[in-house]
Write an enzyme that holds these catalytic residues in place. Structure first.
Site, PDB file in Angstrom:
ATOM      1  N   CYS A   1     -32.303  -1.146  71.989  1.00  0.00           N
ATOM      2  CA  CYS A   1     -31.401  -2.306  71.948  1.00  0.00           C
ATOM      3  C   CYS A   1     -30.213  -2.131  72.892  1.00  0.00           C
ATOM      4  O   CYS A   1     -29.163  -2.730  72.681  1.00  0.00           O
ATOM      5  CB  CYS A   1     -30.919  -2.569  70.526  1.00  0.00           C
ATOM      6  SG  CYS A   1     -30.005  -1.198  69.783  1.00  0.00           S
TER       7      CYS A   1
ATOM      8  N   ASP B   1     -33.761   6.102  56.451  1.00  0.00           N
ATOM      9  CA  ASP B   1     -32.458   5.771  57.035  1.00  0.00           C
ATOM     10  C   ASP B   1     -31.444   6.775  56.511  1.00  0.00           C
ATOM     11  O   ASP B   1     -31.609   7.330  55.419  1.00  0.00           O
ATOM     12  CB  ASP B   1     -32.032   4.346  56.674  1.00  0.00           C
ATOM     13  CG  ASP B   1     -31.015   3.782  57.655  1.00  0.00           C
ATOM     14  OD1 ASP B   1     -31.420   3.033  58.571  1.00  0.00           O
ATOM     15  OD2 ASP B   1     -29.817   4.104  57.524  1.00  0.00           O
TER      16      ASP B   1
ATOM     17  N   ASP C   1     -36.912   1.754  65.396  1.00  0.00           N
ATOM     18  CA  ASP C   1     -35.920   0.741  65.771  1.00  0.00           C
ATOM     19  C   ASP C   1     -34.522   1.349  65.636  1.00  0.00           C
ATOM     20  O   ASP C   1     -33.762   1.004  64.733  1.00  0.00           O
ATOM     21  CB  ASP C   1     -36.072  -0.484  64.867  1.00  0.00           C
ATOM     22  CG  ASP C   1     -35.242  -1.667  65.340  1.00  0.00           C
ATOM     23  OD1 ASP C   1     -34.649  -1.586  66.436  1.00  0.00           O
ATOM     24  OD2 ASP C   1     -35.167  -2.673  64.599  1.00  0.00           O
TER      25      ASP C   1
END
Length: 390
Positions: free
Chosen positions: A334, A245, A294
């Protein structure tokens, strides 16, 4: 106050969709101020429903009811929120990490309420809901007696409503540490500074799909945030998990969550830009048995869709190139604008460019506490495709 639609513009509302756009309105009778409750009628005067009015927004009216009722009362919000709570309790009992109110799908358009243990995290996404925050907070306090209620109004959609972006503690005091349970595991939540309202609640069921697919394998978790995918993978038997990340704060959360679940020895986390990390891993000949992608929403408006498709194509191609034969790719989008068929077609193109053969095992969606209102396709946004390299 009464709003009358142009002739023929009531069709979508009749199907159950709760939005009226500014170009569908013919006239407004009376002095309706932004945020007021209004009655909506067809061009011929037939009553359609009542909702919140905001002439500054493209979505000028958000309907709350198709009956003539008072939508500015404490009783109204108490009843609507009670119905939303009852639905969640049939699914999850007294689980402490839940989306309790999901806007249009709970017939409260413009309102999101998430529960993190003793804290409620709210988003007022429309002017109408923002003007009724005292009624909403009062109903939540009465029904749930939370220790604290926080408004996470730091979201761009409020700009479209003429509202400021801000984070506020509306009631009580936020505990120093908030921990919630998911699938038997524990996760710390950054209530005031975390992404969304503090945690990603919409992948609960998709996390469970890792079970029996990662045992003994090497797992790469991209855009790992607070480590939910990584911790689940380690819990389900992965021999090694690497999370990536770009946010140091997210990585601190992820490391803490791995340790909290006694899985720190299996999980490592590294700061980096995912696109660059993928190139570096490929250059070093790294391979993984399972990869999780994701990412945040690459596309937040329809006009940016082409650009977003390119991003999804690139990142999925690079991930596919790192898969071991027989390995699994869990890849997510998303964004509502990236609809399922387009997403799957993008994955086909990514596999073709990677010169790999993949088969689609299943496609998951958002968790059951994020129900989709059939008449409002905008409430369906999350896709989680599980593919296997063959």
């Amino acid at each position: 106050m009464d709003v009358f639609l142009s002739a023929g513009r009531e069709r979508r509302v009749r199907t159950g969709h709760p939005w009226v756009f500014s170009n569908e309105i013919a006239r407004v009778d009376g002095q309706a101020a932004p945020g007021d409750a209004v009655a909506v009628h067809t061009a011929k005067g037939e009553f359609l429903g009542v909702g919140h009015f905001n002439p500054q927004s493209l979505i000028s009216i958000r309907l709350l009811s198709t009956r003539r009722e008072d939508i500015d009362s404490a009783d109204f919000f108490r009843e609507r929120i009670s119905r939303a709570l009852a639905y969640r309790r049939t699914l999850y009992g007294d689980l402490d990490g839940l989306r309790l109110v999901y806007g249009e799908s709970d017939f409260l358009p413009g309102l999101v309420v998430d529960r993190y243990g003793p804290v409620l995290s709210l988003q007022f996404l429309s002017l109408g809901m923002d003007k009724r925050r005292s009624l909403i907070v009062g109903a939540l306090q009465e029904l749930l007696q939370p220790q604290a209620i926080v408004a996470r109004n730091d979201v761009g959609v409020r700009d479209l409503e003429g509202l400021p972006q801000q984070i506020e503690v509306l009631r009580g005091e936020v505990p120093e540490e908030v921990v919630v349970r998911e699938n038997g595991l524990s996760f710390a939540v950054d209530i005031l500074g975390g992404q969304k309202t503090g945690h990603f609640l919409d992948q609960k069921e998709n996390h469970m799909a890792l079970r029996e697919r990662v045992a003994g394998g090497r797992v790469l978790d991209l855009f790992c945030y607070s480590g939910a995918w990584a911790v689940h993978a380690a819990h389900f038997g992965a021999r090694e998990v690497l999370g990536i990340d770009i946010s140091p704060g997210a990585l601190d959360l992820a490391r803490g969550n791995a340790a909290r679940n006694a899985l720190a020895q299996l999980c490592s986390f590294r700061q980096g830009d995912v696109f660059e990390v993928l190139r570096d891993l490929a250059a070093r000949g790294e391979r993984f048995d399972t990869i999780v992608l994701d990412p945040p929403a690459f596309v937040k408006s329809k006009k940016r869709l082409t650009e977003a498709v390119r991003g999804y194509l690139t990142i999925n191609r690079r991930a596919i190139e790192l898969l071991e034969p027989g390995g699994f790719l869990f890849t997510c989008s998303c964004s509502h604008h990236m609809q399922r068929d387009l997403f799957l077609d993008t994955l086909r193109q990514a596999a073709l460019k990677a010169r790999r053969t993949l088969r689609l095992i299943e496609v998951g969606g958002q968790a059951l506490d994020h129900p989709v209102l059939l008449a409002c396709p905008e409430t369906e946004y999350l896709k989680c495709a599980i593919l296997q390299a063959v």
